[in-house]
Design a protein around this motif. Sequence first.
Motif, PDB file in Angstrom:
ATOM      1  N   ILE A  39     -42.092  21.254 -20.362  1.00 46.16           N
ATOM      2  CA  ILE A  39     -42.276  22.670 -20.678  1.00 46.16           C
ATOM      3  C   ILE A  39     -43.617  22.817 -21.377  1.00 46.16           C
ATOM      4  N   THR A  40     -44.457  23.695 -20.840  1.00 45.21           N
ATOM      5  CA  THR A  40     -45.764  23.959 -21.425  1.00 45.21           C
ATOM      6  C   THR A  40     -45.622  25.057 -22.460  1.00 45.21           C
ATOM      7  N   ARG A  41     -45.949  24.744 -23.694  1.00 47.70           N
ATOM      8  CA  ARG A  41     -45.889  25.750 -24.756  1.00 47.70           C
ATOM      9  C   ARG A  41     -46.985  26.787 -24.525  1.00 47.70           C
ATOM     10  N   VAL A  42     -46.699  28.007 -24.890  1.00 48.52           N
ATOM     11  CA  VAL A  42     -47.651  29.100 -24.709  1.00 48.52           C
ATOM     12  C   VAL A  42     -47.920  29.728 -26.075  1.00 48.52           C
ATOM     13  N   PRO A  43     -49.200  29.787 -26.471  1.00 42.70           N
ATOM     14  CA  PRO A  43     -49.525  30.394 -27.779  1.00 42.70           C
ATOM     15  C   PRO A  43     -49.047  31.835 -27.853  1.00 42.70           C
ATOM     16  N   ASN A  44     -48.610  32.229 -29.030  1.00 42.93           N
ATOM     17  CA  ASN A  44     -48.191  33.604 -29.320  1.00 42.93           C
ATOM     18  C   ASN A  44     -46.958  34.054 -28.541  1.00 42.93           C
ATOM     19  N   ALA A  45     -46.212  33.118 -27.983  1.00 39.99           N
ATOM     20  CA  ALA A  45     -44.971  33.482 -27.299  1.00 39.99           C
ATOM     21  C   ALA A  45     -43.911  33.805 -28.348  1.00 39.99           C
ATOM     22  N   PRO A  46     -42.943  34.649 -28.011  1.00 37.46           N
ATOM     23  CA  PRO A  46     -41.850  34.901 -28.957  1.00 37.46           C
ATOM     24  C   PRO A  46     -41.167  33.580 -29.341  1.00 37.46           C
ATOM     25  N   ALA A  47     -40.591  33.519 -30.528  1.00 40.81           N
ATOM     26  CA  ALA A  47     -40.025  32.272 -31.056  1.00 40.81           C
ATOM     27  C   ALA A  47     -38.949  31.669 -30.159  1.00 40.81           C
ATOM     28  N   PHE A  48     -38.187  32.511 -29.463  1.00 40.96           N
ATOM     29  CA  PHE A  48     -37.090  31.997 -28.638  1.00 40.96           C
ATOM     30  C   PHE A  48     -37.564  31.497 -27.271  1.00 40.96           C
ATOM     31  N   VAL A  49     -38.841  31.684 -26.952  1.00 38.71           N
ATOM     32  CA  VAL A  49     -39.389  31.209 -25.683  1.00 38.71           C
ATOM     33  C   VAL A  49     -39.932  29.794 -25.890  1.00 38.71           C
ATOM     34  N   GLU A  50     -39.351  28.840 -25.176  1.00 41.43           N
ATOM     35  CA  GLU A  50     -39.794  27.445 -25.276  1.00 41.43           C
ATOM     36  C   GLU A  50     -41.187  27.268 -24.684  1.00 41.43           C
ATOM     37  N   GLY A  51     -41.480  28.023 -23.641  1.00 41.07           N
ATOM     38  CA  GLY A  51     -42.745  27.907 -22.933  1.00 41.07           C
ATOM     39  C   GLY A  51     -42.518  28.245 -21.471  1.00 41.07           C
ATOM     40  N   VAL A  52     -43.310  27.630 -20.589  1.00 43.67           N
ATOM     41  CA  VAL A  52     -43.184  27.898 -19.165  1.00 43.67           C
ATOM     42  C   VAL A  52     -43.076  26.577 -18.406  1.00 43.67           C
ATOM     43  N   ILE A  53     -42.451  26.654 -17.230  1.00 42.40           N
ATOM     44  CA  ILE A  53     -42.385  25.502 -16.335  1.00 42.40           C
ATOM     45  C   ILE A  53     -42.952  25.908 -14.984  1.00 42.40           C
ATOM     46  N   ASN A  54     -43.375  24.916 -14.225  1.00 49.40           N
ATOM     47  CA  ASN A  54     -43.833  25.144 -12.859  1.00 49.40           C
ATOM     48  C   ASN A  54     -42.678  24.762 -11.944  1.00 49.40           C
ATOM     49  N   LEU A  55     -42.090  25.754 -11.318  1.00 42.83           N
ATOM     50  CA  LEU A  55     -40.947  25.539 -10.438  1.00 42.83           C
ATOM     51  C   LEU A  55     -41.397  25.799  -9.005  1.00 42.83           C
ATOM     52  N   ARG A  56     -41.763  24.730  -8.331  1.00 42.16           N
ATOM     53  CA  ARG A  56     -42.246  24.819  -6.947  1.00 42.16           C
ATOM     54  C   ARG A  56     -43.338  25.883  -6.793  1.00 42.16           C
ATOM     55  N   GLY A  57     -44.320  25.830  -7.704  1.00 40.59           N
ATOM     56  CA  GLY A  57     -45.465  26.728  -7.606  1.00 40.59           C
ATOM     57  C   GLY A  57     -45.306  28.044  -8.336  1.00 40.59           C
ATOM     58  N   ARG A  58     -44.111  28.338  -8.811  1.00 41.83           N
ATOM     59  CA  ARG A  58     -43.892  29.571  -9.584  1.00 41.83           C
ATOM     60  C   ARG A  58     -43.854  29.234 -11.057  1.00 41.83           C
ATOM     61  N   ILE A  59     -44.530  30.037 -11.865  1.00 40.57           N
ATOM     62  CA  ILE A  59     -44.508  29.854 -13.310  1.00 40.57           C
ATOM     63  C   ILE A  59     -43.302  30.620 -13.855  1.00 40.57           C
ATOM     64  N   VAL A  60     -42.403  29.877 -14.530  1.00 41.03           N
ATOM     65  CA  VAL A  60     -41.146  30.458 -15.002  1.00 41.03           C
ATOM     66  C   VAL A  60     -41.045  30.285 -16.520  1.00 41.03           C
TER      67      VAL A  60
END
Length: 165
Positions: A39-60
């Motif tokens: 999971i890629t952390r994202v700066p300034n994301a809400p606290a409950f958001v772990e980050g994003v993943i790449n799911l077969r080319g889609r950022i989730v």
Amino acid sequence: MQQQTSRTQLLQLVSFLIENEEFGVDILNVQEIIRPVDITRVPNAPAFVEGVINLRGRIVPVVDLRKRFNLPQRERDKNSRIIVVELGDKIVGFMVDAVREVLRVDPSVIEPPPELAIGIDAHYITGVAKLEDRLLILLDLERILSEEEKHHLQPLQEATEAEAS
């Protein structure tokens, strides 16, 4: 139990665990269930958001339901899963402690949510299914995130997609 209930009337639910409580969501909302990936952390994301993943080319974006429900954190283990769902026009992953099973539930065993829900914001809960050996708390994933929070997720996806290209 009523044997004559037709299968088309039964609700099909995915059940999962968070902090020893069992929850269920309609299987029609679930796109897939995956093991946690990087999971890629994202700066300034809400606290409950772990980050994003790449799911077969889609950022989730991935929402940790433990954080969302203000429950204590715990280490991920071999049972941890991400339930990928479609919320309107957005794809979101929800981190859970474990996925238990897919089950069919007769709507007659579902009662409205209790006034004092189990420490979880009651507007997330659509009802409680009384099964033979346990209770299953039914969640409305659309309500887990407010409209404002859903809008916060869009820039996370776009910023990460822009970095990747």
